[in-house]
Scaffold this active site. Sequence first.
Site, PDB file in Angstrom:
ATOM      1  N   SER A 116     -10.269   8.447  -0.788  1.00  0.00           N
ATOM      2  CA  SER A 116     -11.082   7.327  -0.290  1.00  0.00           C
ATOM      3  C   SER A 116     -10.556   6.909   1.072  1.00  0.00           C
ATOM      4  O   SER A 116      -9.446   7.272   1.455  1.00  0.00           O
ATOM      5  CB  SER A 116     -10.984   6.134  -1.241  1.00  0.00           C
ATOM      6  N   ASP A 117     -11.318   6.111   1.792  1.00  0.00           N
ATOM      7  CA  ASP A 117     -10.745   5.461   2.962  1.00  0.00           C
ATOM      8  C   ASP A 117      -9.988   4.227   2.468  1.00  0.00           C
ATOM      9  O   ASP A 117     -10.019   3.889   1.286  1.00  0.00           O
ATOM     10  CB  ASP A 117     -11.823   5.114   4.003  1.00  0.00           C
ATOM     11  N   TYR A 118      -9.322   3.561   3.386  1.00  0.00           N
ATOM     12  CA  TYR A 118      -8.441   2.447   3.053  1.00  0.00           C
ATOM     13  C   TYR A 118      -9.218   1.380   2.267  1.00  0.00           C
ATOM     14  O   TYR A 118     -10.104   0.729   2.819  1.00  0.00           O
ATOM     15  CB  TYR A 118      -7.894   1.851   4.359  1.00  0.00           C
TER      16      TYR A 118
END
Length: 707
Positions: free
Chosen positions: A259-261
């Site tokens: 995932s992104d942050y």
Amino acid sequence: MKELLKKMTLKEKIGQMMQLSPFFFIADLEKEAAGPIRELDLNQEKIFSAGSILGVGSSEEMVAVQKKYLSKNRLGIPLIFMADIIHGYKTIFPVPLALASSWNREVVKTAARISAIEASSSGIHMTFSPMADLVRDPRWGRCVESFGESPLLVAEFSKAMVEGYQQNDLKKTGNLGSCVKHFAGYGAVEGGRDYNTVDLSLQTLHSTHFAGYRSAIESGCVAIMTAFNLFEGVPCTINKDLLQKVLRDQWHFSGITISDYDSLHEVISHGVAENSKDAAAMGIEAGLDIEMASTCYINHLETLVNNHQIDLNLIDEAVLRILELKKQLGLFENPYKGAIPSAEQTMVRCPEFLSATKKAATESAVLLQNDGTLPLSTSQKIAILGPYAASTKTNGPWSWHGYNDNNASLNDVLLSRKIPVVFSKPADSLEEYTDHDIDRIRQADILLLALGEPENWSGEAHSRADISLPGKQASFVEFAATLNKKAVVLLQNGRPLILDNILCASAILETWFLGSMASEAICDLLYGIANPSGKLPMSFPRSHGQIPIYYNALQTGRPNTNETHPQEYVSKYLDSPNSPLFPFGYGLSYSTFHCSNLCLSAKRMKENDSLVVSITLENQSPIDGTDVIQVYLGDPVARISRPVRELIAFRKISLKGNEKTTVSFELTKKELSYRLKDGSLVTDPGKFILYVGDDPNQLLQNDFFLE
Ligand code: BGC
């Protein structure tokens, strides 16, 4: 790895799917966990089951974290250290948008290679790069991290980066695993506002935006990061159509998804999950292997499995991919791979690397305007004005490990080369200069105007609604005119700007953020030691109202065929031409290049044949130089509307003064094909138009038929 997987408890497996920052392993959580960190609901047991780390400061920190972690990890499964190594580690290369302006695959590959060597000496194993998002809106702050608006450039440079980082051998110290990002379509955020909604058709994704991610995957990158945005109303991080149908079924990607942050947790804010438990279920069902920086998985997957709400096999598949990656990276044999403090000290910023970034910087600057004032002569007296007159902040966004303090300012470099600098003083506006200052400025022959955006006005979460030159910067150019002096504008910026109010300058050199050796490179360019060869990877609009504007627009039903005398009911503005101020592919040189004689080896081509396109390129000046021949294709009749023209090939060519050469390209079905919304690659028989040359405003044209 399957044997290892069998030995793991459910908790241990789920831990592998969590990525945390080193902070959690160093901090005394009982004391320091406050605010959002407390909300993560982490304890020592959960933390010491994590599978990977985001960002690490140094080799010492890496060794300390890995050692502490392994001392508590029952099965001795090492952490992977991942970080954002975007355009260099300590030796900073030009920002990606600038690297793309070099139109030089080798320059981009070398930047990635040196970044990998330096970063791995601090124990980093993987980088969140390349960013393969195609961009079309200069207001978006992350244009600076992109390779621009052309699917071909994005694809070519994403490939070059993956090859440079990985070198087809992940185990070898000095190589980094590459994670391409942000899947998918993040570059199309509406209004250019970061984290905003994206609404793209599957057709546009396949034919345009997917090009970079696909190319990185075909080049062997081992991971892909999901984007913050939606696709068809569903956040990309939990989007089965993207993560399964496209990624696994169509592209056969076998690496990991991350995932992104916080983007798994943010599906709650997107309004598609009620809580982090739902988010966890949606993530694993969509095929998300690692959750970065949030804790939906670690806190809920176990319950979801025990309640039979999700299938344990999904977790096993994800964990197996993570373990395989650790094996590929050689971490079971050497968990401290790369972390050698002495190497970190001696190898970084070595002369060889600095000279490579200087070469990249000279190739990445784009000369936008020149009335012959450039190159300068070393006897001309110089005054340096503007906000960045003494600036060393040339690294640009995403360069945390490379300190600007190591960089020289333009003033330093000019003085070290004994250039007569009669005045140099930074100022945001003219009012800051005293009468005495102005008297000194009058003594100069040339005013170098260091204008543009501050370093922190582009990058993540740094979008602008107004992309004009900040504040009163244009008045520096007018001031030069009132003094009857030649103004050379040196622009630094992380996106195309609106430059209509500085066109009276004698010269404009687009320098983006050129990295550690920016000032040395700019000085070489100013004095003709280097000859500008960069070409724009993004269109520069005339006005805000033209945005989005890009070279590969689709045909319309009512094309505007005559910009100077447009008809009434055609696709146009009443108050502006359609064309940009400086188009994609544009950039000047000190040499005078001339293109002629566009030839095709045949007028008809069969599907499995190839066609050779050649053009004569002549350097009509005595000055050695480098130019870029660009080949664009128009497909006037296809089963779906195609761009008026699309870049399909390019080559950078160096010619001595007065030298002439023939540049040839072999075109096959591949170059003529495009993607449909099911991902299939097709060509349509019929007429094709080729536009070839070095200046997008003056391309030569020829056509042929595909049978
Ligand atoms: C960015 C990513 C980056 C990640 C880790 C996010 O906020 O969108 O590009 O890789 O942080 O630093």
